[in-house]
Design an enzyme around this catalytic site. Structure first.
Site, mmCIF file in Angstrom:
data_model
loop_
_atom_site.group_PDB
_atom_site.id
_atom_site.type_symbol
_atom_site.label_atom_id
_atom_site.label_comp_id
_atom_site.label_asym_id
_atom_site.label_seq_id
_atom_site.Cartn_x
_atom_site.Cartn_y
_atom_site.Cartn_z
ATOM 1 N N ASP A 101 -1.146 -6.178 -0.307
ATOM 2 C CA ASP A 101 -1.495 -5.543 0.969
ATOM 3 C C ASP A 101 -2.988 -5.309 1.079
ATOM 4 O O ASP A 101 -3.631 -4.893 0.105
ATOM 5 C CB ASP A 101 -0.821 -4.164 1.059
ATOM 6 C CG ASP A 101 0.371 -4.153 2.000
ATOM 7 O OD1 ASP A 101 0.470 -5.056 2.852
ATOM 8 O OD2 ASP A 101 1.201 -3.231 1.877
ATOM 9 N N GLU A 141 9.185 -4.604 10.533
ATOM 10 C CA GLU A 141 9.609 -3.292 10.033
ATOM 11 C C GLU A 141 10.161 -2.439 11.168
ATOM 12 O O GLU A 141 9.522 -2.279 12.212
ATOM 13 C CB GLU A 141 8.423 -2.568 9.350
ATOM 14 C CG GLU A 141 8.837 -1.188 8.823
ATOM 15 C CD GLU A 141 7.906 -0.584 7.794
ATOM 16 O OE1 GLU A 141 6.954 -1.243 7.351
ATOM 17 O OE2 GLU A 141 8.144 0.597 7.423
ATOM 18 N N ASP A 185 0.848 -1.207 0.000
ATOM 19 C CA ASP A 185 0.000 0.000 0.000
ATOM 20 C C ASP A 185 0.881 1.253 0.000
ATOM 21 O O ASP A 185 0.382 2.373 -0.120
ATOM 22 C CB ASP A 185 -0.987 -0.009 1.171
ATOM 23 C CG ASP A 185 -0.308 -0.031 2.530
ATOM 24 O OD1 ASP A 185 0.929 -0.211 2.593
ATOM 25 O OD2 ASP A 185 -1.016 0.129 3.547
ATOM 26 N N GLU A 213 -1.430 -5.606 8.432
ATOM 27 C CA GLU A 213 -0.645 -5.056 9.537
ATOM 28 C C GLU A 213 -1.291 -5.400 10.873
ATOM 29 O O GLU A 213 -2.520 -5.316 11.004
ATOM 30 C CB GLU A 213 -0.526 -3.531 9.377
ATOM 31 C CG GLU A 213 0.282 -3.136 8.152
ATOM 32 C CD GLU A 213 0.475 -1.630 8.022
ATOM 33 O OE1 GLU A 213 0.135 -0.871 8.965
ATOM 34 O OE2 GLU A 213 0.986 -1.208 6.979
ATOM 35 N N LYS A 237 -1.287 -9.519 2.669
ATOM 36 C CA LYS A 237 -0.507 -9.071 3.838
ATOM 37 C C LYS A 237 -1.373 -8.097 4.615
ATOM 38 O O LYS A 237 -2.092 -7.288 4.000
ATOM 39 C CB LYS A 237 0.804 -8.395 3.404
ATOM 40 C CG LYS A 237 1.597 -7.812 4.586
ATOM 41 C CD LYS A 237 3.030 -7.462 4.228
ATOM 42 C CE LYS A 237 3.228 -6.107 3.635
ATOM 43 N NZ LYS A 237 2.777 -4.976 4.453
HETATM 44 O O1 KIV Z 1 3.544 -1.164 1.668
HETATM 45 C C1 KIV Z 1 4.717 -1.592 1.640
HETATM 46 O O2 KIV Z 1 5.487 -1.329 0.720
HETATM 47 C C2 KIV Z 1 5.150 -2.418 2.756
HETATM 48 C C3 KIV Z 1 6.624 -2.711 2.869
HETATM 49 C C4 KIV Z 1 7.322 -1.503 3.321
HETATM 50 C C5 KIV Z 1 6.892 -3.870 3.727
HETATM 51 O O3 KIV Z 1 4.378 -2.813 3.547
#
Ligand code: KIV
Length: 277
Positions: free
Chosen positions: A88, A186, A49, A120, A118
């Site tokens: 994401d 991260e 994202d 968070e 993915k």
């Molecule tokens: O959105 C993204 O690019 C990420 C990476 C920084 C891991 O989540």
């Protein structure tokens, strides 16, 4: 197509099985041409994202929508032949309930072709991760600095120093127990990241988390020097494409103004037949 024919070369169980083997190489990608470049050298292409900040000029990832992720996700998946796509879940698409997360994860996978998502969050997202993984949605978790929570974290700071270290370790163990096939760490201090990597049976993918992780991820525009608004300490610039592009655009502008572009080489000759207009 038979329902049993393989869809992609690499799937989440293959990534999980890479624990303790050679490091996993991951870059973000948001477009087909960049996905093709990433595909040639990496194990995974992350449709992050971060696309909101990197390609759309947003101040954070908060405003990224499902529609943006689907558009960029499709374009990346079209450019991949070997590497696995990870997409994401954008802010607001999964935090409300496991059911909301499932609906949106299923949409991201069905409409882009990415085989996993993915999201968070650590211990507080464990119930959602378990709900998704039991229903056919492989999840890569993302803990430590979680940029979608920038407004509650109070900035993009290192997470896990001092008293916070136990919380990050608990997050890592919670997402593993919930069924995540991998976890992004991260901006976590490298000693803590090494201990997490040792303790977990799933691969850790570091970004600003030191060399002991099972793999590394960077934002592709950062490492190519294309995104220059700011540069976190963990970004190594492998190229300076922003400067190259700026020089090329300056040359073009100068040649147009001097009428030296286009030359005959870039023009078409007339075919002389009869009277000319
Ligand atoms: O959105 C993204 O690019 C990420 C990476 C920084 C891991 O989540």
């Amino acid at each position: 197509m038979s329902a049993t024919s393989p869809i992609r070369a690499v799937l989440p169980p293959d990534i999980r099985a890479r624990k303790g083997q050679s490091p996993l190489v991951v870059l973000t990608a948001y477009t087909t041409p960049v996905a093709r470049l990433v595909d040639a050298h990496c194990d995974m292409a992350l449709i992050g994202d971060s696309v909101g900040m990197v390609l759309h000029g947003m101040p954070s990832t908060i405003g990224v929508t499902m529609e943006m992720m689907i558009l960029h996700g499709r374009s990346v998946v079209r450019g991949l032949q070997k590497a696995m796509a990870v997409i994401d879940m954008p802010f607001g698409s999964y935090e409300e309930s496991p059911q909301q997360a499932y609906r949106n994860a299923a949409r991201l996978m069905a409409e882009t072709g990415a085989p996993c998502v993915k999201l968070e969050g650590g211990a507080h997202m464990a119930e959602t991760i378990a709900f998704l993984t039991k229903r056919g949605v492989p999840v890569m978790a993302h803990i430590g600095l979680t940029p979608q929570s920038v407004n509650t974290l109070g900035g993009y700071k290192v997470v896990g120093r001092d008293g916070e270290a136990n919380l990050v370790m608990e997050d890592a163990q919670a997402v593993e127990a919930a069924g995540a096939f991998s976890v992004v760490l991260e901006k976590v201090p490298m000693g803590l990241a090494a201990r997490i990597t040792q303790r977990l049976s799933i691969p850790t993918i570091g970004i600003g988390a030191g060399a002991a992780c099972d793999g590394q991820v960077l934002v592709v525009d950062d490492m190519l020097g294309f995104f220059t608004e700011f540069r976190p300490k963990f970004v190594k610039r492998y190229a300076d494409l922003g400067a190259l592009a700026s020089d090329a655009i300056a040359d073009y502008a100068a040649e147009v103004r001097a009428r030296t572009f286009p030359s005959d080489e870039h023009s078409f000759v007339d075919v002389l037949k009869g009277k000319q207009p």
